[in-house]
Design an enzyme around this catalytic site. Structure first.
Site, PDB file in Angstrom:
ATOM      1  N   HIS A 317      -1.297 -13.981 -40.990  1.00  0.00           N
ATOM      2  CA  HIS A 317      -1.764 -14.877 -39.939  1.00  0.00           C
ATOM      3  C   HIS A 317      -0.981 -16.175 -40.036  1.00  0.00           C
ATOM      4  CE1 HIS A 317      -4.454 -17.229 -37.423  1.00  0.00           C
ATOM      5  NE2 HIS A 317      -4.864 -16.067 -36.965  1.00  0.00           N
ATOM      6  N   ASP A 374      -7.870  -8.334 -36.660  1.00  0.00           N
ATOM      7  CA  ASP A 374      -7.558  -7.069 -35.993  1.00  0.00           C
ATOM      8  C   ASP A 374      -7.592  -5.859 -36.913  1.00  0.00           C
ATOM      9  OD1 ASP A 374      -7.074  -8.127 -33.415  1.00  0.00           O
ATOM     10  OD2 ASP A 374      -5.170  -8.939 -34.120  1.00  0.00           O
TER      11      ASP A 374
HETATM   12  N1  ACO Z   1       3.470  -7.047 -42.814  1.00  0.00           N
HETATM   13  C1  ACO Z   1       4.532  -7.198 -43.638  1.00  0.00           C
HETATM   14  N2  ACO Z   1       5.163  -8.376 -43.856  1.00  0.00           N
HETATM   15  C2  ACO Z   1       4.692  -9.433 -43.186  1.00  0.00           C
HETATM   16  C3  ACO Z   1       3.575  -9.362 -42.332  1.00  0.00           C
HETATM   17  C4  ACO Z   1       2.958  -8.105 -42.151  1.00  0.00           C
HETATM   18  N3  ACO Z   1       1.898  -7.960 -41.347  1.00  0.00           N
HETATM   19  N4  ACO Z   1       3.322 -10.571 -41.804  1.00  0.00           N
HETATM   20  C5  ACO Z   1       4.236 -11.397 -42.324  1.00  0.00           C
HETATM   21  N5  ACO Z   1       5.059 -10.710 -43.166  1.00  0.00           N
HETATM   22  C6  ACO Z   1       6.145 -11.262 -43.985  1.00  0.00           C
HETATM   23  C7  ACO Z   1       7.344 -11.651 -43.114  1.00  0.00           C
HETATM   24  O1  ACO Z   1       8.250 -10.569 -42.999  1.00  0.00           O
HETATM   25  C8  ACO Z   1       7.899 -12.812 -43.918  1.00  0.00           C
HETATM   26  O2  ACO Z   1       8.591 -12.293 -45.036  1.00  0.00           O
HETATM   27  P1  ACO Z   1       9.877 -13.062 -45.643  1.00  0.00           P
HETATM   28  O3  ACO Z   1       9.334 -14.374 -46.164  1.00  0.00           O
HETATM   29  O4  ACO Z   1      10.409 -12.164 -46.675  1.00  0.00           O
HETATM   30  O5  ACO Z   1      10.818 -13.269 -44.479  1.00  0.00           O
HETATM   31  C9  ACO Z   1       6.664 -13.523 -44.457  1.00  0.00           C
HETATM   32  O6  ACO Z   1       5.656 -12.504 -44.532  1.00  0.00           O
HETATM   33  C10 ACO Z   1       6.166 -14.656 -43.579  1.00  0.00           C
HETATM   34  O7  ACO Z   1       5.922 -14.139 -42.297  1.00  0.00           O
HETATM   35  P2  ACO Z   1       6.182 -14.891 -40.941  1.00  0.00           P
HETATM   36  O8  ACO Z   1       6.526 -13.864 -39.908  1.00  0.00           O
HETATM   37  O9  ACO Z   1       7.167 -16.011 -41.142  1.00  0.00           O
HETATM   38  O10 ACO Z   1       4.769 -15.527 -40.686  1.00  0.00           O
HETATM   39  P3  ACO Z   1       4.219 -16.001 -39.298  1.00  0.00           P
HETATM   40  O11 ACO Z   1       3.228 -17.046 -39.569  1.00  0.00           O
HETATM   41  O12 ACO Z   1       5.344 -16.355 -38.378  1.00  0.00           O
HETATM   42  O13 ACO Z   1       3.563 -14.670 -38.707  1.00  0.00           O
HETATM   43  C11 ACO Z   1       2.070 -13.099 -37.885  1.00  0.00           C
HETATM   44  C12 ACO Z   1       2.211 -14.480 -38.507  1.00  0.00           C
HETATM   45  C13 ACO Z   1       2.896 -13.027 -36.590  1.00  0.00           C
HETATM   46  C14 ACO Z   1       0.611 -12.870 -37.548  1.00  0.00           C
HETATM   47  C15 ACO Z   1       2.567 -12.031 -38.874  1.00  0.00           C
HETATM   48  O14 ACO Z   1       1.829 -12.117 -40.075  1.00  0.00           O
HETATM   49  C16 ACO Z   1       2.495 -10.624 -38.305  1.00  0.00           C
HETATM   50  O15 ACO Z   1       3.418 -10.225 -37.582  1.00  0.00           O
HETATM   51  N6  ACO Z   1       1.423  -9.856 -38.605  1.00  0.00           N
HETATM   52  C17 ACO Z   1       1.273  -8.515 -38.091  1.00  0.00           C
HETATM   53  C18 ACO Z   1       0.776  -8.542 -36.659  1.00  0.00           C
HETATM   54  C19 ACO Z   1      -0.665  -8.961 -36.592  1.00  0.00           C
HETATM   55  O16 ACO Z   1      -1.537  -8.406 -37.270  1.00  0.00           O
HETATM   56  N7  ACO Z   1      -0.946  -9.894 -35.691  1.00  0.00           N
HETATM   57  C20 ACO Z   1      -2.313 -10.380 -35.459  1.00  0.00           C
HETATM   58  C21 ACO Z   1      -2.488 -11.766 -35.990  1.00  0.00           C
HETATM   59  S1  ACO Z   1      -4.120 -12.345 -35.693  1.00  0.00           S
HETATM   60  C22 ACO Z   1      -4.124 -12.681 -34.035  1.00  0.00           C
HETATM   61  O17 ACO Z   1      -3.190 -13.183 -33.487  1.00  0.00           O
HETATM   62  C23 ACO Z   1      -5.280 -12.334 -33.293  1.00  0.00           C
END
Ligand code: ACO
Length: 442
Positions: A317, A374
């Site tokens: 998140h 989710d």
């Molecule tokens: N699975 C695996 N790796 C992940 C995930 C995940 N779900 N989420 C983040 N990471 C990793 C990224 O690859 C990144 O790795 P790195 O540092 O090696 O590059 C690190 O964790 C940081 O992630 P970011 O993408 O920079 O974090 P951000 O705050 O931009 O993303 C987000 C948040 C978009 C929710 C992300 O965690 C994600 O894509 N999750 C999966 C989709 C999801 O469940 N979305 C619902 C969110 S809740 C809502 O909106 C209702």
């Protein structure tokens, strides 16, 4: 009008740029969140900020929702979501978000009867459903239908700064009530069954379930456990401060479009798999693990090896760097619900194993990736009988009062300006066309 304001402070932040020092006021919220107010940055210094994804940018002051992502705290108008989920119904929480206070007995009755009186949609709108091709995603239908409401109910379709409060209340109520009907109709259309009209004798969630699942040949038995679970889910989705879809509502709303168009933009933003669309992706992912028989461990290894190309949907998140408090409640609700309905869903076993593995794996713990809202919600929806294509529609139904409250708060804020970010241009410097580029005949 925003009632709670930031506390006045004389504290200043200092910026030194190219040998010059500038001062900017520091703003403190009621929960001691601190911001540097850079509204005058460009005027004073000639420079702008660059903040991809708005990771550090506050776009407004808001008195609606407070969340502390480090501590896993979420409150609507000051009330903890845990308390609201335990003691309230969704419609009361919607009232709280939109109006700022819990409804008293009279307001509760009035709100309920207003929602009832606006639950039907214009009969001509029914025909729009038939124009969509088979297998249309219900989020596409929902967004188009919500924007179409502005053509059937044209009040508020032109921005008037002096719009009477009553017109806004009616538009908000219409949306709250009709989106539920639109959601149920789009499901009925997708399975080729006749539409079921709303009933005044049923409460909001029971009414929705009845429109979804009853048919002329088979009445639907409304079970209190299911109504209760639906209330909890909708309450937990009702607002989440400046998330992607709410930011979209505010941004589109800043051009002074009508409420229906602003909410339509929110619905489109919510559809994305990184945002509300993740609930459908989670069940796709769990089904894929089940179908492939590859085992949870090897799926987690694939995600880790993919270097960000594959995601564990329902994890991570932008703001929570701790367990999402909504996911905690939903996980418990999921167990209770399946037990009450005597359902054993193998996807829940996979989800639990996935969570356990991820929570003991450095890749996820070092990045603070916990289950989000989710992760478990889809398993409850499946148990209720809602197909996965409808999951994000359910999210939209829940988020609606939040979007309305945020749109309303924004338009009442005298500082609400057209939202138009700046950029840093990195393209070519000025160049002239050569003769070969000049193709237009004069
Ligand atoms: N699975 C695996 N790796 C992940 C995930 C995940 N779900 N989420 C983040 N990471 C990793 C990224 O690859 C990144 O790795 P790195 O540092 O090696 O590059 C690190 O964790 C940081 O992630 P970011 O993408 O920079 O974090 P951000 O705050 O931009 O993303 C987000 C948040 C978009 C929710 C992300 O965690 C994600 O894509 N999750 C999966 C989709 C999801 O469940 N979305 C619902 C969110 S809740 C809502 O909106 C209702």
């Amino acid at each position: 009008m925003l009632k709670e304001k930031t506390m006045p402070t004389t504290e200043m932040a200092t910026l030194t740029l190219r040998g010059q020092t500038y001062e900017f006021p520091v703003t403190v919220g009621t929960e001691n969140e601190i911001a540097i107010d850079i509204s005058a940055l460009r005027k004073k210094t000639g420079v702008v900020t660059l903040d991809y994804g708005y990771m550090n940018t506050g776009a407004c002051e808001s008195a609606i929702t407070f969340l502390d992502g480090e501590k896993g705290v979420l409150r609507y108008r000051g009330y903890p979501v845990e308390e609201l989920a335990k003691n309230s119904r969704f419609v009361e929480v919607a009232y709280l978000l939109i109006n700022g206070h819990m409804p008293n007995e009279i307001e509760r009755v009035q709100w309920s009867s207003l929602l009832n009186s606006h639950s039907m949609m214009h009969e001509d709108m029914r025909h729009l459903f038939y124009q969509y091709p088979e297998h249309s995603h219900p989020m596409a239908i929902l967004s188009a239908m919500v924007v179409s409401l502005s053509t059937y109910y044209p009040e508020l379709s032109q921005h008037r700064p002096d719009e009477p409060e009553e017109a806004i209340t009616i538009a908000a109520t219409r949306l709250m009530s009709k989106v539920r009907t639109i959601a149920a109709f789009s499901y009925k259309k997708s399975i080729g069954e006749p539409f079921v009209y709303p009933r005044h004798d049923l409460k909001y969630c029971a009414n929705f379930l009845n429109m979804m699942f009853s048919s002329p040949v088979c009445p639907y038995e409304i079970r209190p456990e299911v109504v209760q679970a639906l209330n909890v889910l909708l309450i937990l989705h009702a607002d989440h401060e400046q998330n992607c879809s709410t930011a979209a509502v505010r941004l589109v709303g800043s051009a002074r479009v009508n409420l229906y168009a602003a909410v339509g933009a929110g619905i489109c933003a919510l559809w994305g798999p990184l945002h509300g669309g993740a609930n459908q992706m989670v069940v796709d992912m769990l089904e894929e693990i089940q179908r492939s028989g590859q085992g949870v461990r090897s799926y987690v290894d694939l995600v880790k090896a993919s270097k960000g190309k594959m995601l564990l949907y329902g994890f991570g998140h932008r703001v929570y760097k701790n367990y999402d408090p909504r996911a905690k409640i939903i996980k418990k609700c999921c167990h209770d619900m399946l037990k009450a309905l005597q359902i054993h869903d193998p996807l829940l076993d996979i989800a639990l194993e996935l969570e356990q593995l991820a929570m003991s794996d450095d890749y996820f713990t070092e990045r603070n990736l916990y289950p989000n809202v989710d992760f478990y919600s889809g398993i409850i929806y499946r148990a209720i009988g809602i197909p996965k294509e409808m999951f994000t529609v359910m999210f939209a139904l829940g988020r609606l009062p939040g979007w309305i409250a945020q749109w309303k708060e924004a338009r009442e804020d005298p500082r609400f300006k057209l939202q138009r970010p700046r950029q840093i241009y990195v393209g070519p410097n000025m160049r002239l066309m050569n003769d070969a580029d000049k193709t237009r005949e004069i």
